[in-house]
Design an enzyme around this catalytic site. Structure first.
Site, PDB file in Angstrom:
ATOM      1  N   LYS A   1       0.889  -1.246  -0.119  1.00  0.00           N
ATOM      2  CA  LYS A   1      -0.019   0.132  -0.006  1.00  0.00           C
ATOM      3  C   LYS A   1       0.872   1.063  -0.041  1.00  0.00           C
ATOM      4  O   LYS A   1       0.364   2.333  -0.369  1.00  0.00           O
ATOM      5  CB  LYS A   1      -1.071   0.080   1.183  1.00  0.00           C
ATOM      6  CG  LYS A   1      -2.032  -1.200   1.180  1.00  0.00           C
ATOM      7  CD  LYS A   1      -2.424  -1.541  -0.013  1.00  0.00           C
ATOM      8  CE  LYS A   1      -3.670  -2.589  -0.057  1.00  0.00           C
ATOM      9  NZ  LYS A   1      -2.924  -4.008   0.139  1.00  0.00           N
TER      10      LYS A   1
ATOM     11  N   TYR B   1     -11.984 -14.802   2.791  1.00  0.00           N
ATOM     12  CA  TYR B   1     -11.009 -13.699   2.977  1.00  0.00           C
ATOM     13  C   TYR B   1     -10.445 -13.921   4.588  1.00  0.00           C
ATOM     14  O   TYR B   1     -11.400 -13.996   5.444  1.00  0.00           O
ATOM     15  CB  TYR B   1     -11.639 -12.496   2.754  1.00  0.00           C
ATOM     16  CG  TYR B   1     -10.725 -11.143   3.133  1.00  0.00           C
ATOM     17  CD1 TYR B   1      -9.657 -10.797   2.307  1.00  0.00           C
ATOM     18  CD2 TYR B   1     -10.950 -10.825   4.338  1.00  0.00           C
ATOM     19  CE1 TYR B   1      -8.681 -10.072   2.610  1.00  0.00           C
ATOM     20  CE2 TYR B   1      -9.985  -9.732   4.632  1.00  0.00           C
ATOM     21  CZ  TYR B   1      -8.879  -9.313   3.744  1.00  0.00           C
ATOM     22  OH  TYR B   1      -7.979  -8.399   4.081  1.00  0.00           O
TER      23      TYR B   1
ATOM     24  N   TYR C   1      -2.768 -12.570   2.972  1.00  0.00           N
ATOM     25  CA  TYR C   1      -2.333 -12.265   1.642  1.00  0.00           C
ATOM     26  C   TYR C   1      -1.147 -13.127   0.993  1.00  0.00           C
ATOM     27  O   TYR C   1      -1.109 -13.953   0.254  1.00  0.00           O
ATOM     28  CB  TYR C   1      -1.927 -10.796   1.491  1.00  0.00           C
ATOM     29  CG  TYR C   1      -3.233  -9.857   1.702  1.00  0.00           C
ATOM     30  CD1 TYR C   1      -4.106  -9.671   0.761  1.00  0.00           C
ATOM     31  CD2 TYR C   1      -3.281  -9.376   3.029  1.00  0.00           C
ATOM     32  CE1 TYR C   1      -5.078  -8.704   0.964  1.00  0.00           C
ATOM     33  CE2 TYR C   1      -4.398  -8.344   2.883  1.00  0.00           C
ATOM     34  CZ  TYR C   1      -5.198  -8.208   2.173  1.00  0.00           C
ATOM     35  OH  TYR C   1      -6.308  -7.393   2.495  1.00  0.00           O
TER      36      TYR C   1
HETATM   37  C1  PLP Z   1      -3.573  -5.194   0.177  1.00  0.00           C
HETATM   38  C2  PLP Z   1      -2.553  -6.523   0.211  1.00  0.00           C
HETATM   39  C3  PLP Z   1      -2.351  -7.222  -0.606  1.00  0.00           C
HETATM   40  C4  PLP Z   1      -3.211  -7.263  -2.261  1.00  0.00           C
HETATM   41  O1  PLP Z   1      -3.097  -5.869  -2.898  1.00  0.00           O
HETATM   42  P1  PLP Z   1      -4.195  -5.417  -3.608  1.00  0.00           P
HETATM   43  O2  PLP Z   1      -3.654  -4.333  -4.422  1.00  0.00           O
HETATM   44  O3  PLP Z   1      -5.401  -5.180  -2.706  1.00  0.00           O
HETATM   45  O4  PLP Z   1      -4.863  -6.348  -4.373  1.00  0.00           O
HETATM   46  C5  PLP Z   1      -1.271  -8.058  -0.935  1.00  0.00           C
HETATM   47  N1  PLP Z   1      -0.730  -8.242   0.032  1.00  0.00           N
HETATM   48  C6  PLP Z   1      -0.644  -7.526   1.580  1.00  0.00           C
HETATM   49  C7  PLP Z   1       0.062  -7.684   2.341  1.00  0.00           C
HETATM   50  C8  PLP Z   1      -1.811  -6.484   1.474  1.00  0.00           C
HETATM   51  O5  PLP Z   1      -1.935  -5.722   2.476  1.00  0.00           O
END
Ligand code: PLP
Length: 345
Positions: A63, A276, A302
């Site tokens: 992010k 999720y 993730y």
């Molecule tokens: C948000 C996030 C993702 C996914 O990225 P997106 O752009 O939302 O698809 C992957 N890994 C981590 C650690 C995240 O925080």
């Protein structure tokens, strides 16, 4: 006959990244490094990590790249407050709060309880960090809430105080946020060139889609010919592929680049499990494997599931010996402490 430069240039139309205001939160490229012990253990392709877990702002992660463009836009609009939304252990919310702190802005969060009753006011992990980073207000809403409407309502409340809010979408995933990953595509290809590493495949987590979409848009604009596989952490392929493609086209349009083909968006959806953020055995195996073999921390929501996808695809023979696969480490380890029961069980 008049020859147009644009019709002769064989490498796509390039990218106009300089046209967008950007704050810098990482003063260097993130490392591209070989995961030698993991590669040897799996006996398949050479795996390299693109270490976006080492990006700037508290705890790092993907992010941060999106926030460079989004926060610059917020400042250009004269905003004094950032408003965004995420899950109860959202890395995006943590990093938005960190960017707000670094810029002297205020931050308000809407937390969506995607798993019913999952919000714990005293939880560790990112929840603890929201408070340390000085978030002004947290509102928890049930899954299915109209989040865009809820954020506009919050922006109106901020305006009523004589202030000015800037609303960031969930995950920072709009075309402007995705520019961060078009820029990452450029950084990656330059690094691979300097290291003399020919890249064959790219694997990342695919969630709110900005990361996946920005990469696809950037790689297409560079004519990098590097196939990307996004491992879904939430939605089935039939939903996620069109979502990612739509955003990739919007990002490419913003960049003045050619729209990526629909076939450039590939989602693997076999590693979500029950939903999720809900743990899977493959995720636990992946997090343990990478921690114990590489000394690198993945996360349960993730990168653990994305790595489970990479391991699964290697075991199925889709990625083979002799190939080089880059795994984008998008961060997330700050949430690990909120999942202690999953790993200590
Ligand atoms: C948000 C996030 C993702 C996914 O990225 P997106 O752009 O939302 O698809 C992957 N890994 C981590 C650690 C995240 O925080």
């Amino acid at each position: 006959m008049r020859l147009e430069m644009t019709t002769l240039w064989p490498y796509g139309r390039g990218m106009r990244l300089f046209d967008f205001p950007r704050r810098r939160y990482t003063p260097h490229a993130t490392p591209l490094e070989p995961a030698r012990r993991l590669s040897a253990h799996l006996g398949g392709p050479d795996i390299w990590f693109k270490r976006d877990d080492l990006l700037g702002l508290a705890g790092g992660g993907n992010k941060t790249r999106k926030l460079e463009f989004l926060v610059a836009d917020a400042l250009a609009h004269g905003a004094d407050t950032l408003i965004t939304v995420g899950a109860v252990q959202s890395n995006h919310c943590r990093l938005t709060a960190a960017a707000a702190a670094a810029e002297g802005l205020k931050c308000r969060l809407i937390l969506e309880e995607r798993v019913p009753n999952s919000y714990r006011p005293g939880a560790s992990g990112n929840n603890l960090l929201f408070h340390l980073l000085g978030v002004e207000a947290i509102d928890v809403v049930p899954a299915g809430t109209d989040l865009a409407a809820r954020m506009e309502q919050e922006a109106a409340a901020v305006a009523a105080l004589g202030r000015k809010a800037y609303v960031l979408p969930g995950g920072g995933s709009n075309a402007r946020g995705a520019l961060g990953y078009a820029a990452c595509a450029q950084e990656l290809m330059q690094q691979a060139f300097e290291l003399g590493v020919r890249l064959d495949q790219f694997v990342c987590a695919s969630g709110s889609a900005g990361t996946h979409a920005g990469l696809v848009a950037g790689l297409a604009a560079l004519d990098a010919r590097l196939p990307v596989t996004g491992v879904s952490v939430r939605r089935p392929r039939g939903e996620q592929e069109p979502n990612v493609h739509k955003l990739a086209v919007e990002c490419a349009t913003l960049l003045g680049a050619a729209a990526p083909a629909r076939e450039a968006v590939v989602v693997e959806d076999g590693y979500v499990g029950a939903g999720y953020s809900l743990p899977t055995d493959e995720m636990i195996e992946a997090v343990r494997m990478v921690a114990s073999l590489e000394g690198v921390l993945l996360d349960p929501v993730y990168t653990g599931k994305a790595m489970a996808g990479l391991i699964g695809l290697i075991r199925q023979g889709r990625f083979k010996k002799g190939e080089t696969v880059v795994f984008l480490h998008t961060g997330g380890a700050p949430s690990l402490s909120a999942f202690a029961d999953v790993f200590l069980a």
